[in-house]
Write an enzyme that holds these catalytic residues in place. Structure first.
Site, PDB file in Angstrom:
ATOM      1  N   LYS A  33       0.846  -1.199   0.000  1.00 53.93           N
ATOM      2  CA  LYS A  33       0.000   0.000   0.000  1.00 53.93           C
ATOM      3  C   LYS A  33       0.884   1.252   0.000  1.00 53.93           C
ATOM      4  O   LYS A  33       2.089   1.174   0.267  1.00 53.93           O
ATOM      5  CB  LYS A  33      -0.912  -0.011   1.229  1.00 53.93           C
ATOM      6  N   ARG A 129     -10.381   0.530  15.657  1.00 52.81           N
ATOM      7  CA  ARG A 129     -10.542   1.406  14.491  1.00 52.81           C
ATOM      8  C   ARG A 129     -11.744   0.888  13.701  1.00 52.81           C
ATOM      9  O   ARG A 129     -12.805   1.472  13.728  1.00 52.81           O
ATOM     10  CB  ARG A 129      -9.280   1.414  13.615  1.00 52.81           C
ATOM     11  N   TYR A 253      17.368  28.903   8.215  1.00 48.04           N
ATOM     12  CA  TYR A 253      16.150  29.521   8.756  1.00 48.04           C
ATOM     13  C   TYR A 253      16.124  29.449  10.274  1.00 48.04           C
ATOM     14  O   TYR A 253      16.453  28.413  10.875  1.00 48.04           O
ATOM     15  CB  TYR A 253      14.922  28.787   8.227  1.00 48.04           C
ATOM     16  N   MET A 301      13.414  23.549   2.174  1.00 44.81           N
ATOM     17  CA  MET A 301      12.608  22.814   1.199  1.00 44.81           C
ATOM     18  C   MET A 301      13.478  21.975   0.254  1.00 44.81           C
ATOM     19  O   MET A 301      13.179  20.811  -0.021  1.00 44.81           O
ATOM     20  CB  MET A 301      11.743  23.791   0.392  1.00 44.81           C
TER      21      MET A 301
HETATM   22  C1  LIG Z   1      -0.450  -1.728   6.821  1.00 42.29           C
HETATM   23  C2  LIG Z   1      -1.030  -2.970   7.335  1.00 42.29           C
HETATM   24  C3  LIG Z   1      -0.212  -4.086   7.551  1.00 42.29           C
HETATM   25  C4  LIG Z   1       1.298  -4.042   7.446  1.00 42.29           C
HETATM   26  O1  LIG Z   1       1.833  -3.492   8.637  1.00 42.29           O
HETATM   27  P1  LIG Z   1       3.408  -3.410   8.901  1.00 42.29           P
HETATM   28  O2  LIG Z   1       3.521  -2.856  10.261  1.00 42.29           O
HETATM   29  O3  LIG Z   1       3.938  -2.463   7.866  1.00 42.29           O
HETATM   30  O4  LIG Z   1       3.937  -4.766   8.730  1.00 42.29           O
HETATM   31  C5  LIG Z   1      -0.827  -5.271   7.923  1.00 42.29           C
HETATM   32  N1  LIG Z   1      -2.161  -5.335   8.092  1.00 42.29           N
HETATM   33  C6  LIG Z   1      -2.971  -4.274   7.912  1.00 42.29           C
HETATM   34  C7  LIG Z   1      -4.438  -4.421   8.118  1.00 42.29           C
HETATM   35  C8  LIG Z   1      -2.434  -3.055   7.535  1.00 42.29           C
HETATM   36  O5  LIG Z   1      -3.239  -2.005   7.371  1.00 42.29           O
END
Ligand SMILES: *Cc1c(COP(=O)(O)O)cnc(C)c1O
Length: 362
Positions: A33, A129, A253, A301
């Site tokens: 992802k 969640r 800065y 930046m």
């Molecule tokens: C992002 C995610 C993972 C992977 O988590 P890591 O800590 O990067 O291994 C696994 N399961 C779900 C549901 C996630 O959203």
């Protein structure tokens, strides 16, 4: 060309996937992802096609990108679908869905679909969640099972504190999950990277390793195992200017860094617009000409400044590793009060350069 690059070692990625499989002998979805945590989802998925059991992404758009690039493995949408009108595309692209809410089961039941969809039913076993509460889970499962549009079902949950090996929370969530599904006899999925590495007693049919594939330590403290996680990304640039300054001169800065003695300050072509964390504090390490040097002054930046006073051999053109094999992304994250996930997914503008794209899995 601006000399700012993210070198991505795809052989290291494959090695990390194999490592995840060593720890969890069952199947593993490689989590790609957020553009494979900033590494490039298509390139990473292609590098894993000959070994990965499947992939996980956040949403339909990310999955279609992989399908368009020719990825044939199962792809799971970790947030499922957001509206019923996505379901036809999910069927067309042969995607698997996380189902976390009653409205999704209703939408699945009502939609006329050409093929059944494989669903991962999510339980809220303590993270709070999304997902069905344990007492609601069997009912949700039965409704899903009765739905003609549903193919195989996997029961899943997500652990909130698997990174903390001292905490009982992961075992507790696991116990809640196991108890709630014990009559169902369904395949299961629990472990993220932290659980894969630190909780071998948590066994499920599918693991979901993400950050460990990219070589960052998912645990709060490094262990023998996490030392094996060699990074996939190396963020590099060069010194583009050098200043010789007397004692008492302020740099950048807000004049955060003031020279305590006559100093040589190098300017690196790398800034927060490339994804380098703006909150990195003075002294945050980087590698210049093979030696550690420290950030001096606020990150801008497009540029940042490094103290080269003790590195007379460094000058304009010197190579700088911001993070990679020598300077771990976790160490930089610590110095910037953030986590590797946030830094890696933030990488932009820099040229991505893929290494070892053609090697087969070792
Ligand atoms: C992002 C995610 C993972 C992977 O988590 P890591 O800590 O990067 O291994 C696994 N399961 C779900 C549901 C996630 O959203």
């Amino acid at each position: 060309m601006r000399p700012a690059y993210a070198h991505i070692d795809l052989a290291a990625l494959r090695h990390k996937y194999q490592l995840a499989k060593q720890f969890s002998p069952n199947k593993a979805l490689a989590v790609v992802k957020a553009d494979a945590y900033g590494h490039g989802a298509v390139q990473c998925a292609q590098a894993l096609t000959d070994c990965a059991d499947g992939f996980a992404v956040a949403c339909l758009e990310e999955a279609i990108e992989l399908r368009s690039a020719g990825i044939k493995q199962p792809i799971l949408l970790l947030e499922g679908f957001f509206h019923a009108d996505e379901l036809a595309l999910c069927v067309e692209h042969d995607l698997w869905l996380v189902i976390h809410a009653h409205w999704q089961i209703e939408a699945l039941t009502r939609s006329p679909l050409k093929q059944p969809i494989n669903c991962w039913l999510k339980m809220d076993s303590g993270m709070h969640r999304v997902g069905f509460f344990p007492h609601d889970f069997v009912g949700a499962y039965q409704r899903l099972r009765q739905c003609a549009n549903v193919g195989q079902v996997v029961a899943m949950t997500h652990l909130a504190q698997a990174d903390d090996v001292q905490s009982p929370a992961a075992s507790q969530q696991c116990a809640v999950f196991s108890q709630a599904i014990k009559q169902l006899g369904v395949p299961t999925s629990l472990s993220n990277s932290a659980a894969v590495l630190a909780w071998p007693q948590i066994v499920s049919d599918w693991t979901r390793p993400g950050i460990m594939l990219y070589g960052s330590n998912p645990l709060l403290k490094p262990t023998e195992v996490t030392q094996q996680l060699k990074p996939v990304m190396s963020l590099q640039s060069r010194i583009i200017a050098v200043r010789e300054l007397p004692e008492g001169e302020a740099i950048g800065y807000g004049a955060r860094f003031v020279t305590q003695k006559a100093s040589r300050i190098g300017v690196v072509a790398m800034g927060y617009a490339d994804g380098y964390p703006r909150h990195a504090q003075d002294g945050t390490p980087m590698l210049v000409e093979g030696h550690r040097a420290g950030l001096a002054g606020r990150v801008s930046m497009d540029m940042l400044t490094v103290d080269l006073t003790d590195l007379p051999q460094a000058g304009v053109g010197s190579a700088v590793e911001l993070w990679g094999k020598h300077i771990s992304v976790d160490e930089v994250a610590h110095c910037a009060d953030t986590i590797s996930y946030s830094m890696l997914t933030n990488i932009k503008r820099v040229q991505k350069n893929y290494l070892n794209a053609d090697l087969k899995a070792e």
